[in-house]
Write an enzyme that holds these catalytic residues in place. Structure first.
Site, PDB file in Angstrom:
ATOM      1  N   HIS A  72       0.792  -1.253   0.052  1.00  0.00           N
ATOM      2  CA  HIS A  72       0.093  -0.190   0.040  1.00  0.00           C
ATOM      3  C   HIS A  72       1.191   1.268   0.080  1.00  0.00           C
ATOM      4  O   HIS A  72       1.676   1.370   0.986  1.00  0.00           O
ATOM      5  CB  HIS A  72      -0.919   0.030   1.234  1.00  0.00           C
ATOM      6  CG  HIS A  72      -1.928  -0.852   1.110  1.00  0.00           C
ATOM      7  ND1 HIS A  72      -2.958  -0.873   2.207  1.00  0.00           N
ATOM      8  CD2 HIS A  72      -2.111  -1.955   0.484  1.00  0.00           C
ATOM      9  CE1 HIS A  72      -3.808  -2.278   1.782  1.00  0.00           C
ATOM     10  NE2 HIS A  72      -3.209  -2.639   0.806  1.00  0.00           N
ATOM     11  N   TYR A 201      -8.928   4.320   7.944  1.00  0.00           N
ATOM     12  CA  TYR A 201      -8.952   4.542   9.491  1.00  0.00           C
ATOM     13  C   TYR A 201     -10.095   5.425   9.540  1.00  0.00           C
ATOM     14  O   TYR A 201      -9.827   6.530   8.853  1.00  0.00           O
ATOM     15  CB  TYR A 201      -7.608   5.307   9.865  1.00  0.00           C
ATOM     16  CG  TYR A 201      -6.446   3.980  10.015  1.00  0.00           C
ATOM     17  CD1 TYR A 201      -6.201   3.650  11.390  1.00  0.00           C
ATOM     18  CD2 TYR A 201      -5.782   3.671   8.732  1.00  0.00           C
ATOM     19  CE1 TYR A 201      -5.210   2.715  11.445  1.00  0.00           C
ATOM     20  CE2 TYR A 201      -4.496   2.870   9.101  1.00  0.00           C
ATOM     21  CZ  TYR A 201      -4.401   2.346  10.305  1.00  0.00           C
ATOM     22  OH  TYR A 201      -3.161   1.221  10.287  1.00  0.00           O
ATOM     23  N   PRO A 292      -2.528  -1.286  18.736  1.00  0.00           N
ATOM     24  CA  PRO A 292      -2.568  -1.434  17.163  1.00  0.00           C
ATOM     25  C   PRO A 292      -2.814  -0.607  16.107  1.00  0.00           C
ATOM     26  O   PRO A 292      -2.477  -0.822  15.154  1.00  0.00           O
ATOM     27  CB  PRO A 292      -3.621  -2.785  17.057  1.00  0.00           C
ATOM     28  CG  PRO A 292      -4.518  -2.779  18.299  1.00  0.00           C
ATOM     29  CD  PRO A 292      -3.815  -1.737  19.414  1.00  0.00           C
ATOM     30  N   LYS A 296       2.549  -1.138  14.966  1.00  0.00           N
ATOM     31  CA  LYS A 296       3.920  -0.966  15.376  1.00  0.00           C
ATOM     32  C   LYS A 296       4.544  -2.186  16.052  1.00  0.00           C
ATOM     33  O   LYS A 296       5.871  -2.558  16.085  1.00  0.00           O
ATOM     34  CB  LYS A 296       4.426   0.229  16.201  1.00  0.00           C
ATOM     35  CG  LYS A 296       4.222   1.704  15.519  1.00  0.00           C
ATOM     36  CD  LYS A 296       5.128   1.650  14.233  1.00  0.00           C
ATOM     37  CE  LYS A 296       4.865   2.892  13.534  1.00  0.00           C
ATOM     38  NZ  LYS A 296       5.260   2.631  12.150  1.00  0.00           N
ATOM     39  N   TYR A 384       4.211   6.137  10.048  1.00  0.00           N
ATOM     40  CA  TYR A 384       3.341   5.061   9.940  1.00  0.00           C
ATOM     41  C   TYR A 384       4.355   4.032   8.934  1.00  0.00           C
ATOM     42  O   TYR A 384       4.268   2.909   9.257  1.00  0.00           O
ATOM     43  CB  TYR A 384       2.181   5.601   9.146  1.00  0.00           C
ATOM     44  CG  TYR A 384       0.995   4.422   8.812  1.00  0.00           C
ATOM     45  CD1 TYR A 384       0.350   4.064   9.808  1.00  0.00           C
ATOM     46  CD2 TYR A 384       1.148   3.794   7.803  1.00  0.00           C
ATOM     47  CE1 TYR A 384      -0.579   2.901   9.868  1.00  0.00           C
ATOM     48  CE2 TYR A 384       0.295   2.505   7.773  1.00  0.00           C
ATOM     49  CZ  TYR A 384      -0.643   2.503   8.688  1.00  0.00           C
ATOM     50  OH  TYR A 384      -1.489   1.146   8.584  1.00  0.00           O
TER      51      TYR A 384
END
Length: 390
Positions: A72, A201, A292, A296, A384
Site C-alpha cells: 500500500h 482509518y 494496534p 508497530k 506510519y
C-alpha cells in the site's frame, strides 16, 4: 546442550533473531511452549513497515511476502464520512507498507530456520532461566517429557507479554510503564472481496473503525468497543450495521460476507526498562506493547533484534561488548518514539466517553490540522511507514 545464544520464544522477535544470527555464523537454539502447528494456525494481522519488508527480502525470507503481500502506497483517513488519502510514497520519498499477516511471517521464518538446520524445540514446558549474571542456563521439559538444560553465553527473551524472561529481571532493577485505554477493538475476519484498495482509518461520533485486507477473498475489520463487551452480544447483522455506519459517506459501502472469526482486542501501552540484565536481553512483546492503531508491534520486535543481532555479532567476533552494554538504550529510543506515535494516532482517531467539551473541540482541531497540513501529513506518513532500521 550448549549454544551461543539461547532464545526463549518462537515469535517474530525470536525467529528473526535466530535467522539473523545464523547468517552471521552464530549458533542459537529456540525453545517454544507452543507447537509449530499452533503457531502457524494462530491468525494475527500484520502491517509491515518498509524496513521490515526490506530486511525480509534482503535476508532471503521475503519471496512469498513479495508474491502474496498487499503493498500500500497510502491509506485513507475517513472523518465524518469524508475520505482523505495519506500519500505514503509521496510524503516519505517512496516508502510504503505491506499488509501481510504475522502468522505468515512466522511460517516463512520457521521454514527457513528448519531448512538451514536451525534448532527449534517446539512444545516445551516448565521453562526457566538461571544465572543470567554469570553463566546462563535455560531449563525446560521437551515435547517428549525429557528434562533439558541448555547452557549459553547469552539469553534472548523473546517470549511475549506473559513470558518468564521479563520476570527474570529483578523488580529492584526494572521500571515498568503502563497505560490502559478505556476501549478495545472488536475484530472480525469475513469472507468477502476487498471494499477498498488501501486501508481505511475511520473517525466517527460512534467511534473508530479500521478496514483492512487479508486476501482477495478474506477481509479483516475492526471497530472501537467497550473492552468488557462480549462477542456473543454481537450478531452478524449488528456487526455489519455498526461498521457500515462508521464508514458511511461519499456513497461508500462495505462489501459484506460471512464472518468466521471475531474477538475483542484490549488496548494498552507498556514498556519495561532496562531491556537487559546481565547476559539476558529481552525483545519484542516481552519488553513492550503498543496499541494496534499505529501497526508497530511486529515492526518494533524486528527493530529490537536488528540492534541485538548486530551487538551479538560484535561480541562473538570481536569480543566487543559496547553494543550489548548499550542495547537497551539504543532499542528504547525507537520504542518510545513508536509509543508516542501509537498513543497520538490512537488519541486522534478514537472517541473518548468521558471528555470535556474543550478536549472534544481540541481533538477536532487536531484532525483538521492533519487533514489540511502537508507538514502534519508528512510526520504521520514517516512514522506510519517506519523509520529506517539501520
Amino acid at each position: 546442550m550448549r549454544t551461543q545464544v539461547g532464545i526463549v520464544g518462537a515469535g517474530p522477535a525470536g525467529l528473526m533473531l535466530s535467522h539473523l544470527l545464523h547468517l552471521q555464523g552464530i549458533d542459537s537454539v529456540v525453545v517454544e511452549t507452543r507447537t509449530r502447528e499452533a503457531i502457524e494456525a494462530t491468525i494475527r494481522a500484520g502491517v509491515l513497515e518498509q524496513g521490515t519488508v526490506d530486511l525480509m527480502v534482503e535476508t532471503g525470507v521475503g519471496d512469498r511476502l513479495k508474491r502474496e503481500g498487499f503493498e500500500h502506497g497510502g491509506f485513507e483517513l475517513r472523518v465524518d464520512g469524508e475520505g482523505h488519502r495519506i500519500d505514503l510514497r509521496g510524503l516519505t520519498g517512496g516508502r510504503s507498507v505491506t499488509v501481510y499477516a504475522q502468522h505468515e511471517v512466522l511460517k516463512d521464518l520457521i521454514a527457513r530456520r528448519l531448512e538451514d538446520g536451525g534448532k527449534i524445540a517446539f512444545g516445551v514446558r516448565d521453562t526457566s532461566v538461571h544465572d543470567v549474571t554469570g553463566s546462563p542456563v535455560i531449563r525446560y521439559t521437551d515435547a517428549e517429557g525429557r528434562p533439558q538444560s541448555l547452557e549459553c553465553d547469552v539469553v534472548a527473551g523473546c517470549d511475549g507479554s506473559y513470558g518468564i524472561c521479563r520476570q527474570a529481571i529483578p523488580e529492584s532493577v526494572r521500571q515498568e510503564y503502563l497505560r490502559i485505554y478505556p476501549f478495545g477493538w472488536f475484530g472480525i475476519l469475513a469472507k468477502a472481496p476487498p471494499s477498498a484498495h488501501e486501508l481505511i482509518y475511520a473517525r466517527h461520533d460512534r467511534g473508530f473503525a479500521l478496514i483492512s485486507t487479508r486476501s482477495e477473498t478474506v477481509q479483516r475489520m475492526y471497530f472501537q468497543c467497550d473492552p468488557n463487551d462480549r462477542v456473543d452480544n454481537w450478531s452478524d447483522d449488528r456487526i455489519w450495521a455498526e461498521l457500515q455506519a462508521r464508514v458511511a459517506g461519499d456513497g461508500f459501502r462495505l462489501k459484506e460476507g460471512e464472518i468466521f472469526q471475531r474477538n475483542i482486542v484490549p488496548m494498552r501501552s507498556f514498556v519495561c526498562e532496562p531491556m537487559q540484565h546481565g547476559r539476558l536481553f529481552i525483545a519484542g512483546d516481552a519488553a513492550h506493547t503498543v496499541p494496534p492503531t499505529g501497526a508497530k508491534g511486529l515492526n518494533l520486535a524486528v527493530a529490537d533484534v536488528v540492534v541485538l543481532a548486530r551487538a551479538l555479532e560484535n561480541f562473538f567476533r570481536r569480543n566487543d561488548t559496547a553494543g550489548l552494554d548499550g542495547y537497551s538504550a539504543t532499542a528504547t529510543r525507537r520504542v518510545w518514539r513508536a509509543q508516542h506515535f501509537s498513543w497520538w494516532f490512537t488519541s486522534l482517531m478514537h472517541r473518548f466517553e468521558e471528555v470535556s467539551p474543550f478536549d472534544a473541540r481540541r481533538q477536532r482541531a487536531e484532525l483538521d490540522m492533519v487533514l489540511s497540513s502537508h507538514a502534519a501529513q508528512q510526520v504521520l506518513a514517516e512514522n506510519y511507514a517506519g523509520l529506517p532500521l539501520r
